[in-house]
Design a protein around this motif. Structure first.
Motif, PDB file in Angstrom:
ATOM      1  N   HIS A 201       0.801  -1.228   0.000  1.00  0.00           N
ATOM      2  CA  HIS A 201       0.000   0.000   0.000  1.00  0.00           C
ATOM      3  C   HIS A 201       0.834   1.278   0.000  1.00  0.00           C
ATOM      4  O   HIS A 201       0.270   2.379  -0.072  1.00  0.00           O
ATOM      5  CB  HIS A 201      -0.933   0.004   1.209  1.00  0.00           C
ATOM      6  N   VAL A 202       2.164   1.170   0.081  1.00  0.00           N
ATOM      7  CA  VAL A 202       2.997   2.369   0.025  1.00  0.00           C
ATOM      8  C   VAL A 202       3.158   2.796  -1.433  1.00  0.00           C
ATOM      9  O   VAL A 202       3.065   1.985  -2.361  1.00  0.00           O
ATOM     10  CB  VAL A 202       4.382   2.129   0.665  1.00  0.00           C
ATOM     11  N   ARG A 203       3.407   4.090  -1.644  1.00  0.00           N
ATOM     12  CA  ARG A 203       3.511   4.606  -3.017  1.00  0.00           C
ATOM     13  C   ARG A 203       4.860   4.284  -3.660  1.00  0.00           C
ATOM     14  O   ARG A 203       4.960   4.141  -4.874  1.00  0.00           O
ATOM     15  CB  ARG A 203       3.292   6.129  -3.011  1.00  0.00           C
ATOM     16  N   SER A 204       5.921   4.200  -2.857  1.00  0.00           N
ATOM     17  CA  SER A 204       7.261   3.988  -3.381  1.00  0.00           C
ATOM     18  C   SER A 204       7.720   2.554  -3.113  1.00  0.00           C
ATOM     19  O   SER A 204       7.835   2.141  -1.965  1.00  0.00           O
ATOM     20  CB  SER A 204       8.240   4.981  -2.740  1.00  0.00           C
ATOM     21  N   GLY A 205       7.949   1.776  -4.179  1.00  0.00           N
ATOM     22  CA  GLY A 205       8.456   0.413  -4.053  1.00  0.00           C
ATOM     23  C   GLY A 205       7.533  -0.546  -3.349  1.00  0.00           C
ATOM     24  O   GLY A 205       7.986  -1.330  -2.499  1.00  0.00           O
ATOM     25  N   PRO A 206       6.223  -0.577  -3.664  1.00  0.00           N
ATOM     26  CA  PRO A 206       5.327  -1.502  -2.969  1.00  0.00           C
ATOM     27  C   PRO A 206       5.715  -2.954  -3.217  1.00  0.00           C
ATOM     28  O   PRO A 206       6.002  -3.360  -4.336  1.00  0.00           O
ATOM     29  CB  PRO A 206       3.954  -1.173  -3.583  1.00  0.00           C
ATOM     30  N   GLY A 207       5.712  -3.739  -2.143  1.00  0.00           N
ATOM     31  CA  GLY A 207       5.975  -5.163  -2.241  1.00  0.00           C
ATOM     32  C   GLY A 207       7.429  -5.554  -2.394  1.00  0.00           C
ATOM     33  O   GLY A 207       7.751  -6.745  -2.410  1.00  0.00           O
ATOM     34  N   LEU A 208       8.338  -4.587  -2.492  1.00  0.00           N
ATOM     35  CA  LEU A 208       9.752  -4.911  -2.666  1.00  0.00           C
ATOM     36  C   LEU A 208      10.403  -5.224  -1.319  1.00  0.00           C
ATOM     37  O   LEU A 208       9.991  -4.722  -0.276  1.00  0.00           O
ATOM     38  CB  LEU A 208      10.492  -3.742  -3.321  1.00  0.00           C
ATOM     39  N   TRP A 209      11.440  -6.063  -1.367  1.00  0.00           N
ATOM     40  CA  TRP A 209      12.233  -6.342  -0.181  1.00  0.00           C
ATOM     41  C   TRP A 209      13.280  -5.257  -0.021  1.00  0.00           C
ATOM     42  O   TRP A 209      13.888  -4.824  -1.002  1.00  0.00           O
ATOM     43  CB  TRP A 209      12.884  -7.714  -0.284  1.00  0.00           C
ATOM     44  N   GLY A 210      13.476  -4.827   1.216  1.00  0.00           N
ATOM     45  CA  GLY A 210      14.346  -3.669   1.398  1.00  0.00           C
ATOM     46  C   GLY A 210      15.140  -3.715   2.686  1.00  0.00           C
ATOM     47  O   GLY A 210      15.314  -4.752   3.326  1.00  0.00           O
ATOM     48  N   SER A 211      15.622  -2.555   3.067  1.00  0.00           N
ATOM     49  CA  SER A 211      16.474  -2.390   4.239  1.00  0.00           C
ATOM     50  C   SER A 211      15.685  -2.674   5.513  1.00  0.00           C
ATOM     51  O   SER A 211      14.451  -2.741   5.507  1.00  0.00           O
ATOM     52  CB  SER A 211      17.047  -0.981   4.271  1.00  0.00           C
ATOM     53  N   SER A 212      16.411  -2.828   6.610  1.00  0.00           N
ATOM     54  CA  SER A 212      15.755  -3.057   7.899  1.00  0.00           C
ATOM     55  C   SER A 212      14.870  -1.877   8.265  1.00  0.00           C
ATOM     56  O   SER A 212      13.748  -2.044   8.748  1.00  0.00           O
ATOM     57  CB  SER A 212      16.804  -3.265   8.992  1.00  0.00           C
ATOM     58  N   VAL A 213      15.390  -0.673   8.025  1.00  0.00           N
ATOM     59  CA  VAL A 213      14.667   0.560   8.334  1.00  0.00           C
ATOM     60  C   VAL A 213      14.873   1.537   7.192  1.00  0.00           C
ATOM     61  O   VAL A 213      15.993   1.704   6.704  1.00  0.00           O
ATOM     62  CB  VAL A 213      15.173   1.187   9.656  1.00  0.00           C
ATOM     63  N   ASN A 214      13.794   2.160   6.757  1.00  0.00           N
ATOM     64  CA  ASN A 214      13.845   3.192   5.721  1.00  0.00           C
ATOM     65  C   ASN A 214      13.011   4.372   6.195  1.00  0.00           C
ATOM     66  O   ASN A 214      11.827   4.202   6.515  1.00  0.00           O
ATOM     67  CB  ASN A 214      13.314   2.655   4.396  1.00  0.00           C
ATOM     68  N   GLU A 215      13.616   5.539   6.241  1.00  0.00           N
ATOM     69  CA  GLU A 215      12.903   6.716   6.742  1.00  0.00           C
ATOM     70  C   GLU A 215      13.211   7.925   5.885  1.00  0.00           C
ATOM     71  O   GLU A 215      14.374   8.210   5.603  1.00  0.00           O
ATOM     72  CB  GLU A 215      13.305   6.995   8.185  1.00  0.00           C
ATOM     73  N   GLY A 216      12.181   8.628   5.429  1.00  0.00           N
ATOM     74  CA  GLY A 216      12.358   9.822   4.629  1.00  0.00           C
ATOM     75  C   GLY A 216      12.580  11.056   5.491  1.00  0.00           C
ATOM     76  O   GLY A 216      12.071  11.157   6.614  1.00  0.00           O
ATOM     77  N   LEU A 217      13.342  11.980   4.972  1.00  0.00           N
ATOM     78  CA  LEU A 217      13.617  13.237   5.671  1.00  0.00           C
ATOM     79  C   LEU A 217      12.384  14.129   5.595  1.00  0.00           C
ATOM     80  O   LEU A 217      11.888  14.437   4.510  1.00  0.00           O
ATOM     81  CB  LEU A 217      14.820  13.914   5.028  1.00  0.00           C
TER      82      LEU A 217
END
Length: 355
Positions: A201-217
């Motif tokens: 449901h996120v707009r950026s990279g839905p369903g992708l495997w990623g980092s432990s933590v991702n946070e936007g500024l």
């Protein structure tokens, strides 16, 4: 047995260097004058795992100290070109319609930062990194409009073609770089790498495997009281909101600055080692509630050893399902802990096994 234990690693390193030099010699013999030169600005890849992540600064071995990074916020918000301003207006109209019709929750047009530039130099004596990150105010709708890099403009070109030069990846107008975030590779006390899968449901990279933590500024949160944002504090906020971890429960190290050249999204890469919490304890902590649970749909744990992480990255069902900057993040975190030689050897072995 004693001799085998003492000399196993040196012999493996020597064999790895011999093979690498042999491969270099063969390539030099087959080189033809006029072959296309390799760019120094190549994106990160491991065998079939090709990404759009460009490691701009940092090699994993040497940390980037907090005092080595200066953030400057410039006056004046980002302004889209006239032909792209209508795209932002479309996005705003769609969100207003969604709220009016009740079909879904309206996306909040949060205040953000765009990257005006990243300047890198070296200190005079130790030659440590000296980084100046220049930011300019923007908002989320401008970011969404600027993400349409391959949409046709009235003259038939695209923003990517008109404003970006693939041979000069660091040169881009700020209105195309309305995203800066932090990505963190978290390692538990029992040496497990935390890997998360983004929500559908996120707009950026839905369903992708990623980092432990991702946070936007966030301009609203990270610059409260008109203070200049601190990237380490942004990382700590992400650790708290996504994994419910307090700052005394881990050590935090900045490793690199990375640019996703395909999407023009900037990131500061960190690694965080938990000082007391094991993988099972972290799982229990998360089960009791986290602030941003909706951003991730699942979490997996991988032994934090070069061979295990490389096999995991190159799994057939996973190799094309990574968020663009994640493989580079895990590589740098491994290098910081295990050393470049061991990591490159594990990468080469993992690629050979796939053939």
């Amino acid at each position: 047995m004693v001799l085998a234990i003492l000399f196993q690693q040196p012999l493996q390193d020597a064999w790895f260097r011999i093979r690498r030099r042999s491969a270099t010699a063969v390539r030099s013999l087959t080189f033809r004058e006029g072959d296309t030169p390799l760019s120094t600005w190549s994106t990160f890849s491991v065998g079939p795992l090709q990404t759009s992540a460009l490691v701009v600064e940092g090699d994993g071995e040497q940390a980037i100290a907090p005092e080595s990074v200066r953030v400057r916020v410039l006056e004046g918000e980002v302004v889209l070109p006239e032909e792209m301003a209508s795209w932002r207006a479309e996005i705003e109209a769609v969100e207003e319609q969604a709220e009016a019709s009740g079909t879904r929750v309206r996306i909040w047009n949060g205040p953000r930062y765009a990257v005006e530039g990243l300047e890198i130099s070296r200190t005079a004596l130790e030659e440590h990194a000296d980084v100046v990150l220049r930011l300019r105010p923007t908002d989320y709708f401008t970011f969404l409009a600027a993400q349409q890099l391959d949409r046709r403009l009235p003259d038939g070109t695209t923003p990517r073609r008109r404003y970006l030069d693939p041979d000069r990846p660091l040169e881009a107008p700020a209105f195309l770089q309305c995203s800066f975030g932090v990505n963190i590779a978290v390692v538990t006390a029992d040496h497990l790498l935390v890997v998360s899968r983004r929500s559908d449901h996120v707009r950026s990279g839905p369903g992708l495997w990623g980092s432990s933590v991702n946070e936007g500024l966030s301009r609203h949160i990270d610059s409260a009281g008109r203070t200049t944002p601190d990237l380490y504090d942004v990382a700590r906020r992400g650790m708290s909101e996504e994994l419910s971890l307090e700052r005394h429960e881990y050590t935090l190290t900045m490793l690199a600055f990375v640019l996703d050249v395909e999407r023009r999204q900037w990131s500061a890469h960190f690694t965080a080692h938990l000082t007391g919490l094991t993988g099972e304890a972290l799982r229990t902590r998360i089960s009791r509630g986290v602030a941003d649970r909706w951003e991730h749909q699942s979490i997996e744990y991988v032994p934090f050893r070069p061979a295990d992480v490389m096999r995991y990255l190159l799994r057939p069902d996973r190799v094309r399902r990574w968020a663009p900057v994640t493989p580079a993040l895990f590589h740098l975190a491994l290098v910081h802990t295990h050393g470049r030689s061991a990591v490159e050897r594990a990468e080469a072995q993992a690629v050979r096994r796939m053939r």
